[in-house]
Design a protein around this motif. Structure first.
Motif, PDB file in Angstrom:
ATOM      1  N   LEU A 130      -2.969  -0.666 -21.061  1.00  0.00           N
ATOM      2  CA  LEU A 130      -2.532  -1.744 -21.955  1.00  0.00           C
ATOM      3  C   LEU A 130      -3.566  -2.856 -22.034  1.00  0.00           C
ATOM      4  O   LEU A 130      -3.769  -3.462 -23.078  1.00  0.00           O
ATOM      5  CB  LEU A 130      -1.208  -2.329 -21.465  1.00  0.00           C
ATOM      6  CG  LEU A 130      -0.038  -1.365 -21.374  1.00  0.00           C
ATOM      7  CD1 LEU A 130       1.158  -2.041 -20.695  1.00  0.00           C
ATOM      8  CD2 LEU A 130       0.334  -0.852 -22.749  1.00  0.00           C
ATOM      9  N   GLY A 131      -4.180  -3.132 -20.904  1.00  0.00           N
ATOM     10  CA  GLY A 131      -5.179  -4.191 -20.862  1.00  0.00           C
ATOM     11  C   GLY A 131      -5.963  -4.110 -19.570  1.00  0.00           C
ATOM     12  O   GLY A 131      -5.480  -3.572 -18.579  1.00  0.00           O
ATOM     13  N   ALA A 132      -7.172  -4.641 -19.604  1.00  0.00           N
ATOM     14  CA  ALA A 132      -8.018  -4.659 -18.415  1.00  0.00           C
ATOM     15  C   ALA A 132      -8.985  -5.829 -18.523  1.00  0.00           C
ATOM     16  O   ALA A 132      -9.337  -6.250 -19.625  1.00  0.00           O
ATOM     17  CB  ALA A 132      -8.795  -3.352 -18.287  1.00  0.00           C
ATOM     18  N   ALA A 133      -9.396  -6.320 -17.362  1.00  0.00           N
ATOM     19  CA  ALA A 133     -10.358  -7.419 -17.345  1.00  0.00           C
ATOM     20  C   ALA A 133     -11.094  -7.446 -16.008  1.00  0.00           C
ATOM     21  O   ALA A 133     -10.537  -7.073 -14.981  1.00  0.00           O
ATOM     22  CB  ALA A 133      -9.661  -8.761 -17.567  1.00  0.00           C
TER      23      ALA A 133
ATOM     24  N   LEU B  29       6.640  -3.952 -12.591  1.00  0.00           N
ATOM     25  CA  LEU B  29       7.671  -4.350 -13.543  1.00  0.00           C
ATOM     26  C   LEU B  29       8.479  -3.112 -13.918  1.00  0.00           C
ATOM     27  O   LEU B  29       8.147  -2.002 -13.505  1.00  0.00           O
ATOM     28  CB  LEU B  29       7.037  -4.976 -14.786  1.00  0.00           C
ATOM     29  CG  LEU B  29       6.094  -6.155 -14.546  1.00  0.00           C
ATOM     30  CD1 LEU B  29       5.472  -6.602 -15.853  1.00  0.00           C
ATOM     31  CD2 LEU B  29       6.822  -7.294 -13.868  1.00  0.00           C
ATOM     32  N   HIS B  30       9.505  -3.298 -14.712  1.00  0.00           N
ATOM     33  CA  HIS B  30      10.353  -2.170 -15.094  1.00  0.00           C
ATOM     34  C   HIS B  30       9.553  -1.057 -15.776  1.00  0.00           C
ATOM     35  O   HIS B  30       9.709   0.109 -15.440  1.00  0.00           O
ATOM     36  CB  HIS B  30      11.484  -2.647 -16.016  1.00  0.00           C
ATOM     37  CG  HIS B  30      12.342  -1.546 -16.516  1.00  0.00           C
ATOM     38  ND1 HIS B  30      13.240  -0.877 -15.703  1.00  0.00           N
ATOM     39  CD2 HIS B  30      12.430  -0.969 -17.734  1.00  0.00           C
ATOM     40  CE1 HIS B  30      13.841   0.058 -16.408  1.00  0.00           C
ATOM     41  NE2 HIS B  30      13.371   0.021 -17.652  1.00  0.00           N
ATOM     42  N   SER B  31       8.705  -1.408 -16.714  1.00  0.00           N
ATOM     43  CA  SER B  31       7.973  -0.381 -17.452  1.00  0.00           C
ATOM     44  C   SER B  31       6.456  -0.499 -17.327  1.00  0.00           C
ATOM     45  O   SER B  31       5.729   0.265 -17.952  1.00  0.00           O
ATOM     46  CB  SER B  31       8.347  -0.426 -18.935  1.00  0.00           C
ATOM     47  OG  SER B  31       7.929  -1.643 -19.507  1.00  0.00           O
ATOM     48  N   GLN B  32       5.974  -1.434 -16.512  1.00  0.00           N
ATOM     49  CA  GLN B  32       4.532  -1.635 -16.396  1.00  0.00           C
ATOM     50  C   GLN B  32       4.109  -1.806 -14.947  1.00  0.00           C
ATOM     51  O   GLN B  32       4.885  -2.275 -14.112  1.00  0.00           O
ATOM     52  CB  GLN B  32       4.092  -2.887 -17.162  1.00  0.00           C
ATOM     53  CG  GLN B  32       4.315  -2.826 -18.639  1.00  0.00           C
ATOM     54  CD  GLN B  32       3.922  -4.119 -19.337  1.00  0.00           C
ATOM     55  OE1 GLN B  32       3.423  -5.058 -18.715  1.00  0.00           O
ATOM     56  NE2 GLN B  32       4.147  -4.172 -20.637  1.00  0.00           N
ATOM     57  N   LEU B  33       2.864  -1.446 -14.691  1.00  0.00           N
ATOM     58  CA  LEU B  33       2.210  -1.719 -13.415  1.00  0.00           C
ATOM     59  C   LEU B  33       1.023  -2.625 -13.697  1.00  0.00           C
ATOM     60  O   LEU B  33       0.256  -2.373 -14.624  1.00  0.00           O
ATOM     61  CB  LEU B  33       1.699  -0.430 -12.767  1.00  0.00           C
ATOM     62  CG  LEU B  33       2.725   0.617 -12.393  1.00  0.00           C
ATOM     63  CD1 LEU B  33       2.015   1.886 -11.936  1.00  0.00           C
ATOM     64  CD2 LEU B  33       3.647   0.098 -11.315  1.00  0.00           C
ATOM     65  N   HIS B  34       0.892  -3.677 -12.907  1.00  0.00           N
ATOM     66  CA  HIS B  34      -0.246  -4.587 -13.016  1.00  0.00           C
ATOM     67  C   HIS B  34      -0.948  -4.554 -11.665  1.00  0.00           C
ATOM     68  O   HIS B  34      -0.342  -4.878 -10.645  1.00  0.00           O
ATOM     69  CB  HIS B  34       0.217  -6.008 -13.352  1.00  0.00           C
ATOM     70  CG  HIS B  34       0.852  -6.106 -14.699  1.00  0.00           C
ATOM     71  ND1 HIS B  34       0.295  -6.821 -15.727  1.00  0.00           N
ATOM     72  CD2 HIS B  34       1.990  -5.564 -15.196  1.00  0.00           C
ATOM     73  CE1 HIS B  34       1.065  -6.712 -16.802  1.00  0.00           C
ATOM     74  NE2 HIS B  34       2.103  -5.960 -16.495  1.00  0.00           N
TER      75      HIS B  34
ATOM     76  N   ARG C 176       5.160   4.876 -17.946  1.00  0.00           N
ATOM     77  CA  ARG C 176       5.455   6.169 -18.579  1.00  0.00           C
ATOM     78  C   ARG C 176       4.194   6.942 -18.918  1.00  0.00           C
ATOM     79  O   ARG C 176       4.242   8.150 -19.114  1.00  0.00           O
ATOM     80  CB  ARG C 176       6.300   5.962 -19.840  1.00  0.00           C
ATOM     81  CG  ARG C 176       7.676   5.345 -19.518  1.00  0.00           C
ATOM     82  CD  ARG C 176       8.331   4.836 -20.765  1.00  0.00           C
ATOM     83  NE  ARG C 176       7.564   3.670 -21.229  1.00  0.00           N
ATOM     84  CZ  ARG C 176       8.052   2.690 -21.956  1.00  0.00           C
ATOM     85  NH1 ARG C 176       9.289   2.732 -22.341  1.00  0.00           N
ATOM     86  NH2 ARG C 176       7.301   1.681 -22.322  1.00  0.00           N
ATOM     87  N   ASP C 177       3.056   6.263 -18.987  1.00  0.00           N
ATOM     88  CA  ASP C 177       1.802   6.914 -19.359  1.00  0.00           C
ATOM     89  C   ASP C 177       0.883   7.187 -18.182  1.00  0.00           C
ATOM     90  O   ASP C 177       0.048   8.083 -18.244  1.00  0.00           O
ATOM     91  CB  ASP C 177       1.025   6.032 -20.349  1.00  0.00           C
ATOM     92  CG  ASP C 177       1.762   5.825 -21.648  1.00  0.00           C
ATOM     93  OD1 ASP C 177       2.553   6.703 -22.031  1.00  0.00           O
ATOM     94  OD2 ASP C 177       1.550   4.775 -22.278  1.00  0.00           O
ATOM     95  N   THR C 178       0.982   6.392 -17.136  1.00  0.00           N
ATOM     96  CA  THR C 178       0.044   6.460 -16.018  1.00  0.00           C
ATOM     97  C   THR C 178       0.800   6.304 -14.707  1.00  0.00           C
ATOM     98  O   THR C 178       1.673   5.460 -14.594  1.00  0.00           O
ATOM     99  CB  THR C 178      -0.987   5.307 -16.119  1.00  0.00           C
ATOM    100  OG1 THR C 178      -1.603   5.364 -17.398  1.00  0.00           O
ATOM    101  CG2 THR C 178      -2.035   5.404 -15.043  1.00  0.00           C
ATOM    102  N   ASN C 179       0.432   7.116 -13.720  1.00  0.00           N
ATOM    103  CA  ASN C 179       1.058   6.895 -12.421  1.00  0.00           C
ATOM    104  C   ASN C 179       0.155   6.026 -11.545  1.00  0.00           C
ATOM    105  O   ASN C 179      -1.046   5.891 -11.797  1.00  0.00           O
ATOM    106  CB  ASN C 179       1.474   8.209 -11.755  1.00  0.00           C
ATOM    107  CG  ASN C 179       0.355   8.945 -11.086  1.00  0.00           C
ATOM    108  OD1 ASN C 179      -0.582   8.359 -10.561  1.00  0.00           O
ATOM    109  ND2 ASN C 179       0.444  10.271 -11.084  1.00  0.00           N
ATOM    110  N   LEU C 180       0.727   5.451 -10.532  1.00  0.00           N
ATOM    111  CA  LEU C 180       0.037   4.491  -9.680  1.00  0.00           C
ATOM    112  C   LEU C 180      -1.176   5.107  -8.994  1.00  0.00           C
ATOM    113  O   LEU C 180      -2.235   4.485  -8.915  1.00  0.00           O
ATOM    114  CB  LEU C 180       1.014   3.923  -8.649  1.00  0.00           C
ATOM    115  CG  LEU C 180       0.458   2.940  -7.641  1.00  0.00           C
ATOM    116  CD1 LEU C 180      -0.145   1.737  -8.333  1.00  0.00           C
ATOM    117  CD2 LEU C 180       1.560   2.519  -6.676  1.00  0.00           C
TER     118      LEU C 180
END
Length: 147
Positions: A47-50, A107-112, A131-135
């Protein structure tokens, strides 16, 4: 042919989407952009990266897939999380071999994920959809960016 007026209009609409944007210069710019491109190869659905400077909270290079996902605001807060966690670990007096490596925000649907780069001055921030990437995959790709 780039037209500066049109580029300026796009900037006013919000952050660039699906494009690596760099605020650094020289070797630091090259390094930060290389890390982001490496991430995109390993995690094309992120979703995003920096790449962020810890002390200033400034993104040296960033990438996002959505204008609503405003990394320029988020990375400053994440830099503060890293600084606060370092202070908390210092209070524990664990010894020099115990250094902060990674912070995971679930988060519920995201990993940061926030992963300190070897120089300790910068960290890598990645947001992915669960849903797209596992940890495990996200961690491994981030780890290989350090090499």
């Amino acid at each position: 042919m780039p037209i500066s007026f049109l580029q300026r209009l796009q900037e006013l609409a919000g952050p660039a989407v699906n494009k690596v944007v760099s605020a650094a210069a020289g070797a630091e710019k090259v390094s930060a952009e290389r890390i982001i491109h490496h991430l995109l190869v390993g995690l094309p659905e992120l979703l995003g990266a920096a790449v962020v400077e810890v002390e200033s909270g400034q993104a040296l290079a960033s990438y996002t897939t959505s204008r609503e996902f405003n990394l320029s605001k988020v990375v400053g807060f994440n830099a503060e999380v890293v600084r606060q966690q370092r202070r908390a670990l210092a209070v524990l007096q664990l010894g020099p071999e115990e250094q902060l490596e990674e912070i995971l925000i679930t988060l519920h649907s995201q990993l940061h994920l926030l992963r300190l780069l070897p120089d300790g001055r910068r960290f890598l921030y990645v947001a992915v959809d669960c849903r797209d990437t596992n940890l495990g995959i996200a961690r491994e790709v981030m780890r290989t960016c350090e090499e």
